[in-house]
Design an enzyme around this catalytic site. Structure first.
Site, short mmCIF file in Angstrom:
data_model
loop_
_atom_site.label_atom_id
_atom_site.label_comp_id
_atom_site.label_asym_id
_atom_site.label_seq_id
_atom_site.Cartn_x
_atom_site.Cartn_y
_atom_site.Cartn_z
NE ARG A 286 -56.76 32.50 46.44
CZ ARG A 286 -57.47 32.75 47.53
NH1 ARG A 286 -58.78 32.74 47.48
NH2 ARG A 286 -56.87 33.02 48.68
NE ARG B 44 -58.10 23.73 59.96
CZ ARG B 44 -57.38 24.39 60.87
NH1 ARG B 44 -56.13 24.05 61.13
NH2 ARG B 44 -57.93 25.40 61.55
CB ILE C 195 -48.30 29.84 57.65
CG1 ILE C 195 -49.00 30.34 58.92
CG2 ILE C 195 -47.53 28.56 57.92
CD1 ILE C 195 -50.08 29.42 59.46
CG HIS D 131 -53.78 20.04 64.37
ND1 HIS D 131 -54.97 20.08 63.69
CD2 HIS D 131 -53.26 21.29 64.24
CE1 HIS D 131 -55.18 21.28 63.20
NE2 HIS D 131 -54.15 22.04 63.51
CG ASP E 32 -48.99 19.50 63.18
OD1 ASP E 32 -48.82 18.70 64.12
OD2 ASP E 32 -49.38 20.67 63.35
CG LEU F 93 -45.61 32.71 49.26
CD1 LEU F 93 -44.74 31.55 49.72
CD2 LEU F 93 -44.91 33.47 48.14
CD GLU G 195 -56.10 16.98 62.67
OE1 GLU G 195 -56.33 17.71 63.66
OE2 GLU G 195 -55.48 17.37 61.68
#
Lengths: 315, 315
Positions: free
Chosen positions: B177, B234, B157, B281, B258, B154, B263
């Site tokens: 965390r 990622r 983004i 992406h 995404d 959290l 990639e």
């Protein structure tokens, strides 16, 4: 068959939806209003309620085939296929299925907006075809958050869309017959002024004769070259020829559409465009929502046959 | 060339981004960190700042090629390609471009969720191929509004995603965390407990070694048959093999992705699935956002060369 009370009309009913209705009440089934005249007259005389699903016109002529008909329960919030005036004149009640589908339709409107602006159809094809590895990135696209949005028709669904887009920090404008209480959204008395003020025009009108062509050629052109039309209402609410002209000429940036004038045989001009996201009129098409709609339709049938107040009357 | 101060590194820079940088400061360009050693040593000695864009590792070995290097400005919020520890040990500052891209990435996350649940890729193809007219409706799909969503991480983004989904009346859970201040969202100390509680798992972690494989096979399986994985962070943050296994076996319902481990040469197993929406992406890929990112990167270069405080330092 003399105790048949319910006519289920609409070939788009799924089997489980038909079963739900015919398990509850003795029922007969026809594909559409055009098949009603073919029913035996004794059978027709026993029909007190119609459960309807579809977009084919259901008018005075069909209503007069059923002397005891007291209610037409429509599956869907939009009942523009049913001639409500003719029904009222015959003391036939009409019901629909509002509210239960507003979330789904609003979700799809937002989905269409993001998919159009962020070129998600192209993005998916780029990955799926392995062109990403061969040709590199897709072109940059368009930001959704913070954009200016105009909601045409701030009814139940329009409001759900606006509530969602407010969380995307969009600047919300709307047009409707009268100004409404809102959290500071900007009212426009007409759709041309609305279109001039925004980039994304999201149509959430009811269908029917009253809103036919409401989003005019002038309104579409007022959107300008960054304009995007999102329509989750009815194909009839937009001047579709003008929309196609503007999309083809690049006079607006694109469109995200769930509805069309001639469904499912939509204008083939749409298929040649690369700035549109097209959906097959599936605004309310989740399992959860269609189940809720079917249950609400049945609740209206049941209320009528038990002599209780209708749950969601229209007239 | 002796007054060259800036090295622009990254073949994914667009021409206008390169022009913006090299108009501001005398600059040289290389495709990637692998080309740095090939630069003339006098030129290398003149470099004080690097403007970096890409995912290729930029480590100690490359840093040591530039005796006067004082700052590496990363284009993007995720700087996992840069060995920050090595930079800090050399008194090289690292900057990134946070905040300006959070909206775009959050928008795409929501778009992936709606597109996956409401089968929008299939819907578009159904209309575009004229199968709608020939074969009728698409199968019913999945409601988004009101669903339970778990945000993994959290941060900036993740919070933007949660704020948007709250407007879809979703039940928001998150793992991180430590527990954060939220408007009543449910905290889970670990990702397995989070996955057990929700249907949609949205991964918004930072990248890098610390989060590698954070969403484990156990977490994916804990999602269950109605589970959907959305990843805009990622590819490394998920056990991708476990995700593919679960998608192929129908152990979860689908995914909207995404990002991928490899990639743009993504695992071909993804291409055979019909329950996924795949994007190349392009989370931050709007014109507006990429412009803001390029401007922020340049602002960091400028601040360093003028001896002013960095705008968005990382170390």
């Amino acid at each position: 068959m003399s105790d048949t009370q319910l006519l289920i009309c609409g070939k788009s009913f799924k089997q489980d939806e038909r079963d739900r209705l015919s398990t509850a009440y003795p029922a007969v089934f026809v594909d559409g209003p055009g098949d009603m005249a073919g029913l035996d007259s004794t059978l027709r005389a026993s029909i007190r309620a119609v459960a309807y699903k579809g977009h084919a016109p259901f008018g005075a002529e069909q209503m007069d085939l059923f002397p005891q008909l007291g209610v037409i329960t429509n599956y869907g919030v939009g009942y523009d296929a049913i001639d409500v005036e003719a029904a009222s004149a015959r003391s036939i009640a009409v019901t629909n299925t509002p509210d239960v589908l507003s979330d789904d339709v609003a979700d799809l409107a937002v989905g269409l907006m993001i998919a159009q602006a962020r070129t998600m159809i192209r993005g998916h094809a780029h990955v799926a075809s392995q062109r990403w590895a061969k040709e590199g990135e897709i072109p940059l696209n368009r930001k959704v958050s913070g954009s200016s949005v105009g909601i045409v028709g701030l009814g139940r669904i329009g409001r759900e869309i606006a509530d969602r887009l407010a969380a995307f920090k969009c600047e919300i404008h709307y047009s409707s017959r009268s100004e409404k209480e809102t959290p500071g959204w900007t009212y426009h008395p007409d759709v041309v002024s609305l279109a001039q003020a925004v980039d994304f025009l999201v149509i959430a009108l009811v269908g029917g004769a009253e809103t036919k062509g409401h989003v005019t050629r002038e309104a579409i052109q007022a959107l300008g070259p960054r304009g995007v039309v999102i329509n989750i209402s009815r194909g009839t609410t937009v001047d579709e020829g003008a929309l196609l002209d503007a999309l083809e000429a690049g006079e607006i940036a694109g469109a995200g559409l769930d509805v069309y004038e001639n469904e499912p045989n939509i204008d083939p001009r749409f298929l040649k465009l690369d700035n549109v996201v097209l959906q097959p009129h599936q605004g309310s098409g989740s399992v959860e929502t269609r189940t809720a709609m079917a249950e609400l339709q049945l609740a209206n049938v049941a209320a009528f046959l038990k002599g209780e107040p209708l749950v969601t009357p229209v007239n």
